[in-house]
Enzyme design. Structure first.
Site, PDB file in Angstrom:
ATOM      1  CB  CYS A 144       1.852  26.549   6.348  1.00 39.01           C
ATOM      2  SG  CYS A 144       1.084  26.738   4.710  1.00 39.01           S
ATOM      3  CB  ALA A 145       4.251  24.077  10.581  1.00 37.01           C
TER       4      ALA A 145
END
Length: 368
Positions: A144-145
């Site tokens: 997700c980063a």
């Protein structure tokens, strides 16, 4: 410093409401997991109205090997990636004219939901007329980063080479990681959250000739970025690789970790520029889920209005891992943000880690 000049987004062809997805998961797991009805509440409570998938729901009822799922990933990542790139460099919402492929100096490819060597951007370069010397920088495993990290790495590249133009292409086909025989709570929750999508961003150095193509008067200028790793937190989020593919690792403690860990990181980062959270007017936050958005509000003392665009993207598309924050950025780029306003783009991912990017809207037309 560099600028975000354009963004293009793309979704796969199969869209299902959250209610339909819930019915499917109930049918898939009811014979294997007696408490499935209690867990299915997460489908209603997650603030997701519907999501896009890489195959019809019926496809997921069948048994597919890791190899079969990955083949589908490679095929779709290439096809959808091409379409997202075209939408980015031809986007008449943000550009007065299309960007030529020869003007692209590097491609950062971001993904965590499939494997390919050569990596996907090489396959794309064989189908689109990029210059043969275009640099390839594939980055895998940031989850997700990844979208925020891709923007940050592109900024660092453009700081070193201020006349250059970089594409950040994020492709996540999370549905292909569904494990129909995995009855862990993490798998069920992941199935209620994760979705498929593709986004591409054009990042240009401060001396790029492409800045004159901007249709927007004030562009988000990337001032600074910072990566932070929480020590010994590898079990918070990620994949466990097994013979059947990628099995999600998803700690129930993520919202609590965010509440306790994010604020000091953000405050320290902003303090480098004599800023506080109150000085930031635009928050481009990766919407990991409703509980994650609630944790952002608590940690940074934000209102629901601050995260309205993140919430909208979560409602309409679900959590597309690295891609999602660029969908939020596309929403913000459409607004008439005034010269001088500050923005904070941030996301959290495996490691456990965070990536923060400080933006300041700048009137580029006044300088061209």
């Amino acid at each position: 410093m560099s600028y975000i000049l354009s963004i293009g987004t793309k979704t796969p062809p199969y869209y299902y409401s959250q209610e339909k997805a819930k019915e499917f998961v109930h049918e898939l797991f009811r014979s294997k997991y007696k408490k499935i009805d209690r867990l299915l509440n997460v489908f209603q409570n997650g603030q997701i109205n519907g999501r896009y998938f890489s195959a019809p729901l019926e496809w997921f009822k069948e048994t597919h090997s890791f190899s079969e799922k990955n083949e589908r990933y490679v095929e779709l990542a290439t096809t959808l990636g091409i379409e997202a790139i075209k939408k980015t460099i031809e986007n008449d919402m943000f550009l007065t004219q299309s960007v030529h492929y020869d003007d692209i100096d590097a491609i950062f490819f971001i993904s965590s939901t499939g494997l390919s060597t050569p990596s996907i951007e090489a396959k794309i370069m064989n189908k689109l007329p990029f210059h043969e010397h275009t640099k390839r920088i594939p980055i895998w495993g940031l989850g997700c980063a990844g979208g925020a990290s891709g923007i940050a790495r592109a900024n660092e590249y453009c700081k070193a080479f201020p006349e250059t133009n970089v594409l950040v292409l994020c492709v996540e086909l999370c549905s292909l990681t569904l494990q129909k025989d995995d009855i862990t709570k993490s798998n069920i929750i992941g199935t209620s959250l994760f979705a498929d999508g593709v986004a591409c961003s054009l990042v240009c150095g401060r001396e790029s000739k492409l800045l004159q193509y901007s249709k927007i008067e004030s562009l988000p200028m990337i001032i600074d970025n910072e990566s932070t790793l929480m020590a010994h937190s590898e079990d918070v989020m990620g994949w466990e690789v097994k013979n059947t593919g990628l099995h999600v690792i998803f700690s129930k403690d993520i919202p609590t970790i965010i509440k306790n860990w994010l604020k000091p990181n953000v405050e320290k980062f902003l303090k480098r520029h004599q800023l506080t959270v109150e000085d930031v007017s635009q928050f481009i936050a990766h919407p990991g889920g409703k509980k994650v958005l609630d944790a952002y509000e608590t940690a940074l003392n934000l209102s629901s209005e601050h995260l309205a665009h993140s919430t909208k993207v979560l409602n309409e598309f679900g959590n597309m891992s690295s891609v999602t924050v660029l969908f939020v950025m596309a929403e913000i780029l459409n607004l008439n943000i005034q010269h001088g306003e500050f923005g904070l783009l941030f996301a959290l991912g495996p490691g456990f880690s965070s990536e923060c990017v400080l933006l300041k809207w700048h009137n580029v037309k006044g300088e061209i």
